[in-house]
Design a protein around this motif. Structure first.
Motif, PDB file in Angstrom:
ATOM      1  N   PHE A  58       0.833  -1.152  -0.023  1.00 16.67           N
ATOM      2  CA  PHE A  58       0.044   0.186   0.083  1.00 16.67           C
ATOM      3  C   PHE A  58       1.026   1.122  -0.030  1.00 16.67           C
ATOM      4  CE2 PHE A  58      -2.740   3.323   1.629  1.00 16.67           C
ATOM      5  CZ  PHE A  58      -3.998   2.895   0.887  1.00 16.67           C
ATOM      6  N   ILE A  59       0.461   2.099  -0.948  1.00 17.20           N
ATOM      7  CA  ILE A  59       1.652   3.278  -1.289  1.00 17.20           C
ATOM      8  C   ILE A  59       0.927   4.515  -0.310  1.00 17.20           C
ATOM      9  CG2 ILE A  59       2.453   4.933  -2.867  1.00 17.20           C
ATOM     10  CD1 ILE A  59       1.869   2.704  -4.852  1.00 17.20           C
ATOM     11  N   GLY A  60       1.610   4.979   0.547  1.00 13.21           N
ATOM     12  CA  GLY A  60       1.385   6.156   1.493  1.00 13.21           C
ATOM     13  C   GLY A  60       2.015   7.248   0.825  1.00 13.21           C
ATOM     14  N   GLN A  61       1.333   7.941  -0.221  1.00 10.21           N
ATOM     15  CA  GLN A  61       1.728   9.200  -0.932  1.00 10.21           C
ATOM     16  C   GLN A  61       2.114  10.631  -0.051  1.00 10.21           C
ATOM     17  OE1 GLN A  61      -0.490   9.485  -4.706  1.00 10.21           O
ATOM     18  NE2 GLN A  61       1.523   8.607  -5.613  1.00 10.21           N
ATOM     19  N   VAL A  62       0.954  10.373   0.952  1.00  9.57           N
ATOM     20  CA  VAL A  62       1.033  11.891   1.639  1.00  9.57           C
ATOM     21  C   VAL A  62       2.535  11.683   2.438  1.00  9.57           C
ATOM     22  CG1 VAL A  62       0.248  13.232   3.456  1.00  9.57           C
ATOM     23  CG2 VAL A  62      -1.091  12.176   1.519  1.00  9.57           C
ATOM     24  N   ASP A  63       2.557  10.802   3.271  1.00 10.20           N
ATOM     25  CA  ASP A  63       3.911  10.583   3.844  1.00 10.20           C
ATOM     26  C   ASP A  63       5.181  10.621   3.281  1.00 10.20           C
ATOM     27  OD1 ASP A  63       4.007   9.475   7.229  1.00 10.20           O
ATOM     28  OD2 ASP A  63       1.752   9.091   6.325  1.00 10.20           O
ATOM     29  N   GLY A  82      10.211  15.852   1.385  1.00 10.81           N
ATOM     30  CA  GLY A  82      10.056  17.386   1.349  1.00 10.81           C
ATOM     31  C   GLY A  82       9.474  17.923   0.081  1.00 10.81           C
ATOM     32  N   ALA A  83       8.872  16.995  -0.760  1.00 10.70           N
ATOM     33  CA  ALA A  83       8.027  17.473  -1.717  1.00 10.70           C
ATOM     34  C   ALA A  83       6.756  18.287  -1.462  1.00 10.70           C
ATOM     35  CB  ALA A  83       7.343  16.263  -2.549  1.00 10.70           C
ATOM     36  N   PRO A  84       6.365  19.300  -2.487  1.00 10.68           N
ATOM     37  CA  PRO A  84       5.149  20.145  -1.957  1.00 10.68           C
ATOM     38  C   PRO A  84       3.929  19.735  -2.116  1.00 10.68           C
ATOM     39  CG  PRO A  84       6.032  20.647  -4.415  1.00 10.68           C
ATOM     40  CD  PRO A  84       6.987  19.936  -3.553  1.00 10.68           C
ATOM     41  N   SER A  85       3.824  18.340  -2.637  1.00 11.16           N
ATOM     42  CA  SER A  85       2.347  17.839  -2.771  1.00 11.16           C
ATOM     43  C   SER A  85       2.590  16.345  -3.228  1.00 11.16           C
ATOM     44  CB  SER A  85       1.593  18.395  -3.703  1.00 11.16           C
ATOM     45  OG  SER A  85       1.872  18.220  -4.983  1.00 11.16           O
ATOM     46  N   VAL A  86       1.515  15.587  -3.175  1.00  7.50           N
ATOM     47  CA  VAL A  86       1.605  14.134  -3.853  1.00  7.50           C
ATOM     48  C   VAL A  86       1.640  14.029  -5.370  1.00  7.50           C
ATOM     49  CG1 VAL A  86       0.467  13.178  -1.637  1.00  7.50           C
ATOM     50  CG2 VAL A  86      -0.778  13.817  -3.708  1.00  7.50           C
ATOM     51  N   GLN A  87       1.543  15.144  -5.895  1.00  5.07           N
ATOM     52  CA  GLN A  87       1.588  15.391  -7.480  1.00  5.07           C
ATOM     53  C   GLN A  87       3.181  15.637  -7.831  1.00  5.07           C
ATOM     54  OE1 GLN A  87      -1.140  16.993  -6.083  1.00  5.07           O
ATOM     55  NE2 GLN A  87      -2.326  15.087  -6.523  1.00  5.07           N
ATOM     56  N   ALA A  88       3.963  15.746  -6.747  1.00  5.06           N
ATOM     57  CA  ALA A  88       5.455  15.948  -7.268  1.00  5.06           C
ATOM     58  C   ALA A  88       5.951  14.724  -8.108  1.00  5.06           C
ATOM     59  CB  ALA A  88       6.300  16.433  -6.201  1.00  5.06           C
TER      60      ALA A  88
END
Length: 246
Positions: free
Chosen positions: A167-172, A178-184
């Motif tokens: 399971f991918i935890g993109q927010v963490d 240090g990315a600005p969002s999960v879209q990075a």
């Protein structure tokens, strides 16, 4: 058949449940979801509320994962004895950690402690041999990959026998990188690496999405089950949409 086998199917849709009360499970069981994730990591579940929520889900025929707050033996035992379909373990970073989690999730020497009086064992009405067999066949262990170290080691984690899904935890991951969002780009690249490892070892992979509009893209990439938002977000969004329509 493991619940993970269902997670390999077209698209399985669930949600994170933040409210530690059986009434919300009863309501969600009417919402045409495929599974629930009880978020015992970030919500105030205790053993009693977890027990009631799992009981309600089982009575509703709704598979339930518990995202546990840690991988201690007592924490894993608690969720599985209450009758959860499986556990989702946060911050899995190494194959050694994954192997330990699997061992603690199954009966055997130095593994999960046995009790025949639990809901999982049908309150002492299921013979030991049958309970051991069905537990081995149906308990689902999901490793959540949400740290750079977990991404680096994801192939070794996916190769561990008994890790049934990733399971991918993109927010963490966004926070860790240090990315600005999960879209990075760095988060997307990490996510694709997890998906590739899951494909290599023929294991389903899931992820959190805040909105269903994000599902199509990740389905094409190989994600097969989604934790869509939470009941909290759905309540807020639903009333905000109604307010905006006034």
């Amino acid at each position: 058949m493991r619940f993970s086998s269902q997670l390999q199917q077209a698209v399985q849709l669930g949600t994170f449940v933040k409210t530690p009360h059986p009434h919300i499970i009863e309501v969600l069981a009417l919402a045409n979801l495929d599974f629930l994730i009880l978020d015992a990591e970030h919500s105030p579940y205790d053993r009693a509320t977890l027990d009631l929520c799992i009981m309600t889900a089982r009575l509703s025929g709704l598979p339930t994962l518990v995202r546990i707050p840690d991988a201690e033996p007592s924490t894993i035992l608690n969720a599985l004895d209450c009758g959860a379909t499986g556990i989702q373990v946060p911050h899995v970073c190494t194959a050694e950690q994954a192997e330990q989690i699997v061992k603690r999730s199954h009966y055997g020497e130095n593994g999960r402690g046995y009790a025949g009086s639990t809901r999982a064992a049908n309150y002492a009405t299921k013979p030991m041999a049958e309970h051991l067999s069905t537990s081995q066949a149906t308990t689902t262990v999901v490793a959540q990959i949400e740290d750079p170290a977990g991404v680096d080691n994801v192939e070794a984690i996916a190769a561990v026998d008994g890790i049934d899904a990733l399971f991918i935890g993109q927010v963490d991951l966004a926070v860790a990188y240090g990315a600005p969002s999960v879209q990075a780009d760095i988060v997307r690249e990490a996510s694709l690496k997890v998906i590739a490892a899951a494909k290599k070892y023929n294991k389903p992979v899931g992820m959190f999405v805040a909105d269903a509009s994000q599902i199509s893209d990740w389905k094409e990439a190989g994600v097969s089950f989604f934790g869509l938002a939470s009941e909290h977000k759905m309540i807020i969004d639903g009333f905000n949409r109604q307010r905006a329509a006034l």
